[in-house]
Motif scaffolding. Structure first.
Motif, PDB file in Angstrom:
ATOM      1  N   GLU A  73      83.027  56.863   2.478  1.00  0.00           N
ATOM      2  CA  GLU A  73      81.572  56.854   2.645  1.00  0.00           C
ATOM      3  C   GLU A  73      80.887  56.150   1.469  1.00  0.00           C
ATOM      4  O   GLU A  73      79.952  55.372   1.665  1.00  0.00           O
ATOM      5  CB  GLU A  73      81.064  58.293   2.784  1.00  0.00           C
TER       6      GLU A  73
ATOM      7  N   LYS B 164      82.789  50.939   7.882  1.00  0.00           N
ATOM      8  CA  LYS B 164      82.654  52.352   8.252  1.00  0.00           C
ATOM      9  C   LYS B 164      83.972  52.931   8.732  1.00  0.00           C
ATOM     10  O   LYS B 164      84.280  54.093   8.489  1.00  0.00           O
ATOM     11  CB  LYS B 164      81.584  52.522   9.332  1.00  0.00           C
TER      12      LYS B 164
ATOM     13  N   CYS C  58      81.559  52.357   1.673  1.00  0.00           N
ATOM     14  CA  CYS C  58      80.760  51.811   2.769  1.00  0.00           C
ATOM     15  C   CYS C  58      79.298  51.691   2.363  1.00  0.00           C
ATOM     16  O   CYS C  58      78.661  50.660   2.610  1.00  0.00           O
ATOM     17  CB  CYS C  58      80.918  52.680   4.004  1.00  0.00           C
TER      18      CYS C  58
END
Length: 80
Positions: A33, A28, A36
């Motif tokens: 994003e 993270k 992740c």
């Protein structure tokens, strides 16, 4: 497999899954994003397979190990 070996296998499986899950905060912090999310899904899939293919088989052979692991996780946050 005898009970002592089953305990070692179960502990190793549990720790492997936990070790992978510990990557999520690092991912993270340093990944996009999308990266992740993709790695999170991969980690969840691997953890589920460890549970299904190893832990459930060991606990089916030795249900008392499952109860002991559950108790230790509730008390200490992990089996010891």
């Amino acid at each position: 497999m005898d009970k002592e070996l089953a305990k070692i296998v179960a502990l190793t499986a549990f720790r492997s899954s936990a070790y992978m899950n510990n990557l999520i905060p690092l991912l993270k912090e340093h990944c996009s994003e999308d990266e992740c999310r993709n790695f999170g899904i991969a980690i969840a899939t691997a953890s589920a397979e460890i549970n299904l293919q190893i832990l459930q088989k060991v606990f089916a052979m030795y249900p008392e190990l499952s109860a002991k692991f559950d108790l230790q996780v509730r008390k200490y946050g992990r089996p010891i």
